[in-house]
Design an enzyme around this catalytic site. Structure first.
Site, PDB file in Angstrom:
ATOM      1  N   SER A 138       1.002  -1.141   0.104  1.00 40.97           N
ATOM      2  CA  SER A 138      -0.055   0.144   0.014  1.00 40.97           C
ATOM      3  C   SER A 138       0.882   1.342   0.049  1.00 40.97           C
ATOM      4  O   SER A 138       2.168   1.182   0.182  1.00 40.97           O
ATOM      5  CB  SER A 138      -0.958   0.069   1.242  1.00 40.97           C
ATOM      6  OG  SER A 138      -1.440   1.349   1.460  1.00 40.97           O
ATOM      7  N   TYR A 171      -3.371  -1.163  10.112  1.00 37.80           N
ATOM      8  CA  TYR A 171      -3.106  -1.124   8.664  1.00 37.80           C
ATOM      9  C   TYR A 171      -1.615  -0.755   8.009  1.00 37.80           C
ATOM     10  O   TYR A 171      -1.043  -1.381   7.502  1.00 37.80           O
ATOM     11  CB  TYR A 171      -4.103  -0.300   7.972  1.00 37.80           C
ATOM     12  CG  TYR A 171      -4.220  -0.571   6.335  1.00 37.80           C
ATOM     13  CD1 TYR A 171      -4.799  -1.660   6.111  1.00 37.80           C
ATOM     14  CD2 TYR A 171      -3.759   0.573   5.655  1.00 37.80           C
ATOM     15  CE1 TYR A 171      -5.004  -1.683   4.416  1.00 37.80           C
ATOM     16  CE2 TYR A 171      -3.851   0.147   4.329  1.00 37.80           C
ATOM     17  CZ  TYR A 171      -4.259  -0.760   3.878  1.00 37.80           C
ATOM     18  OH  TYR A 171      -4.609  -1.003   2.339  1.00 37.80           O
TER      19      TYR A 171
HETATM   20  N1  NAD Z   1      -8.165  -0.062  -2.528  1.00 37.71           N
HETATM   21  C1  NAD Z   1      -7.270   0.616  -2.117  1.00 37.71           C
HETATM   22  O1  NAD Z   1      -7.114   1.697  -2.198  1.00 37.71           O
HETATM   23  C2  NAD Z   1      -6.061  -0.063  -1.682  1.00 37.71           C
HETATM   24  C3  NAD Z   1      -4.893   0.622  -1.847  1.00 37.71           C
HETATM   25  C4  NAD Z   1      -3.547  -0.284  -1.484  1.00 37.71           C
HETATM   26  C5  NAD Z   1      -3.915  -1.447  -1.037  1.00 37.71           C
HETATM   27  N2  NAD Z   1      -5.051  -2.019  -0.813  1.00 37.71           N
HETATM   28  C6  NAD Z   1      -5.205  -3.595  -0.574  1.00 37.71           C
HETATM   29  O2  NAD Z   1      -5.398  -4.248  -1.698  1.00 37.71           O
HETATM   30  C7  NAD Z   1      -6.095  -5.454  -1.164  1.00 37.71           C
HETATM   31  C8  NAD Z   1      -7.368  -5.739  -1.779  1.00 37.71           C
HETATM   32  O3  NAD Z   1      -8.250  -4.737  -1.276  1.00 37.71           O
HETATM   33  P1  NAD Z   1      -9.433  -4.027  -2.014  1.00 37.71           P
HETATM   34  O4  NAD Z   1      -9.277  -2.763  -2.289  1.00 37.71           O
HETATM   35  O5  NAD Z   1      -9.705  -5.010  -3.317  1.00 37.71           O
HETATM   36  O6  NAD Z   1     -10.662  -4.280  -1.112  1.00 37.71           O
HETATM   37  P2  NAD Z   1     -12.001  -5.096  -0.848  1.00 37.71           P
HETATM   38  O7  NAD Z   1     -12.650  -5.018   0.457  1.00 37.71           O
HETATM   39  O8  NAD Z   1     -12.739  -4.576  -1.817  1.00 37.71           O
HETATM   40  O9  NAD Z   1     -11.576  -6.705  -1.023  1.00 37.71           O
HETATM   41  C9  NAD Z   1     -11.041  -7.439  -0.130  1.00 37.71           C
HETATM   42  C10 NAD Z   1     -11.163  -8.909  -0.493  1.00 37.71           C
HETATM   43  O10 NAD Z   1     -10.831  -9.670   0.453  1.00 37.71           O
HETATM   44  C11 NAD Z   1     -11.759 -10.729   1.285  1.00 37.71           C
HETATM   45  N3  NAD Z   1     -11.510 -10.620   2.560  1.00 37.71           N
HETATM   46  C12 NAD Z   1     -11.777  -9.859   3.486  1.00 37.71           C
HETATM   47  N4  NAD Z   1     -11.804 -10.310   4.424  1.00 37.71           N
HETATM   48  C13 NAD Z   1     -11.563 -11.462   4.614  1.00 37.71           C
HETATM   49  C14 NAD Z   1     -11.056 -12.726   5.435  1.00 37.71           C
HETATM   50  N5  NAD Z   1     -11.276 -12.567   6.800  1.00 37.71           N
HETATM   51  N6  NAD Z   1     -10.894 -13.821   4.775  1.00 37.71           N
HETATM   52  C15 NAD Z   1     -10.991 -14.072   3.511  1.00 37.71           C
HETATM   53  N7  NAD Z   1     -11.101 -13.109   2.647  1.00 37.71           N
HETATM   54  C16 NAD Z   1     -11.369 -12.006   3.272  1.00 37.71           C
HETATM   55  C17 NAD Z   1     -13.110  -9.946   0.973  1.00 37.71           C
HETATM   56  O11 NAD Z   1     -14.304 -10.864   0.768  1.00 37.71           O
HETATM   57  C18 NAD Z   1     -12.849  -9.087  -0.510  1.00 37.71           C
HETATM   58  O12 NAD Z   1     -13.232 -10.240  -1.577  1.00 37.71           O
HETATM   59  C19 NAD Z   1      -5.930  -5.466   0.548  1.00 37.71           C
HETATM   60  O13 NAD Z   1      -4.880  -5.961   0.783  1.00 37.71           O
HETATM   61  C20 NAD Z   1      -5.935  -3.854   0.613  1.00 37.71           C
HETATM   62  O14 NAD Z   1      -5.341  -3.727   1.794  1.00 37.71           O
HETATM   63  C21 NAD Z   1      -6.260  -1.584  -1.432  1.00 37.71           C
HETATM   64  O1  KDG Z   2      -4.946   6.250   3.943  1.00 41.66           O
HETATM   65  C1  KDG Z   2      -5.915   5.902   4.065  1.00 41.66           C
HETATM   66  O2  KDG Z   2      -6.663   6.436   5.131  1.00 41.66           O
HETATM   67  C2  KDG Z   2      -6.256   4.509   3.340  1.00 41.66           C
HETATM   68  O3  KDG Z   2      -7.304   4.157   3.296  1.00 41.66           O
HETATM   69  C3  KDG Z   2      -5.076   3.971   2.652  1.00 41.66           C
HETATM   70  C4  KDG Z   2      -5.816   3.311   1.435  1.00 41.66           C
HETATM   71  O4  KDG Z   2      -6.762   2.269   1.932  1.00 41.66           O
HETATM   72  C5  KDG Z   2      -4.683   2.216   0.451  1.00 41.66           C
HETATM   73  O5  KDG Z   2      -4.271   1.559   1.324  1.00 41.66           O
HETATM   74  C6  KDG Z   2      -3.597   3.364   0.173  1.00 41.66           C
HETATM   75  O6  KDG Z   2      -2.658   2.794  -0.713  1.00 41.66           O
END
Ligand code: NAD
Ligand code: KDG
Length: 256
Positions: A148, A161
């Protein structure tokens, strides 16, 4: 072999955690488009992901598991189910993750433990059991974990986080150092601000959403499709000499 053929994941088998929605679904589709069969691990099973992968002519095995509570034996069981169905594993994408938002003065132990369990402990132990399988197969393999912007920055009201995603970046380097000798590549992707459930609370907060958007050089939030290409690249033979790296897919956020 042409450079384009080296991107092919034909005859490869990829495990993707959190494949039911968001970035995980996007990466599962991208890997399948490149030729891989997919094992999707999630605590909510998704007919949508399954249908989209099968429409591409690829197989989808859905495994239901709670990755907050799972232990290494449970993760080994997922590897065993994968090997039983497809004969091997080539790629692991550690994508499933959660975020909990609360002031650091009031942050609870439960929110600390649950986030650390799924976002970093499960990432390490799933990588460990899959790496053991790669060594057993004598094939090498690719491990990609989702980090992230908060692997680099502090964030606000998200202490567990931030700790977990800094941890993902760190253990990516440790595992790469130790497992390169087995032809195992361990890398991470650091998505920027992507429009998924993970950021729903941020996007609902008009002021914060505005500040974030204003700071993204690309001028837009990212999408699951934006990370899919990075995942395909890091899973492919074109990334054989890339190890221990965290690749930002952030619309330029970190450069600003
Ligand atoms: N959306 C963003 O801006 C962003 C940025 C950086 C990193 N991320 C990371 O990307 C990854 C995916 O996140 P996303 O944005 O697609 O979020 P999301 O919430 O849309 O998807 C998360 C997925 O993980 C599954 N999940 C959640 N808890 C679980 C559990 N206990 N057991 C099994 N599966 C579980 C959910 O059902 C879902 O399919 C995460 O690691 C998140 O931290 C997201
Ligand atoms: O900065 C925040 O509060 C975030 O939610 C971070 C995002 O979910 C994401 O992980 C940024 O990469």
């Amino acid at each position: 072999m042409s450079i384009l053929n080296l991107f092919s994941l034909e005859n490869k088998v990829a495990i993707v955690t959190g494949a039911s929605t968001g970035l995980g679904q996007g990466m599962a589709i991208g890997l399948a488009e490149a030729g891989a069969d997919i094992v999707g691990v999630d605590y909510v099973e998704s007919d949508e992901t399954k249908a989209l992968i099968e429409k591409l002519g690829k197989n989808y095995l859905s495994v239901k598991a709670d990755l907050i509570k799972i232990n290494p034996a449970g993760l080994q069981d997922i590897v065993d189910q994968t090997v039983k169905r497809f004969g091997k594993v080539d790629i692991l994408v550690n994508n499933a993750g959660i975020i909990r938002r609360e002031d650091s003065l009031n942050f609870s132990e439960k929110d600390w433990d649950e986030v650390m369990n799924i976002n970093v402990k499960t990432v390490f132990f799933f990588s460990q059991v899959v790496a053991k399988q790669f060594v057993k197969q004598n094939t090498g393999g690719k491990i990609i974990s989702i980090a992230s912007m908060l692997s680099y920055q502090g964030g606000i009201r998200v202490p567990s986080y931030t700790a977990s995603k800094s941890g993902v970046k760190g253990i990516t380097m440790t595992m790469a150092n130790e497992w390169a000798k087995y032809n195992i590549n361990v890398n991470a992707i650091a998505p920027g601000y992507m429009a998924t459930n993970n950021t729903a609370a941020l996007r609902d907060d008009e002021k914060r959403a505005g500040e974030i958007l204003e700071r993204i050089p690309a001028g837009r939030w990212g999408t699951p499709r934006d990370v899919a290409g990075a995942a395909v690249f890091l899973a492919s033979d074109n990334a054989n000499y890339i190890n221990g790296y965290t690749l930002a897919v952030d619309g330029g956020w970190l450069g600003r």
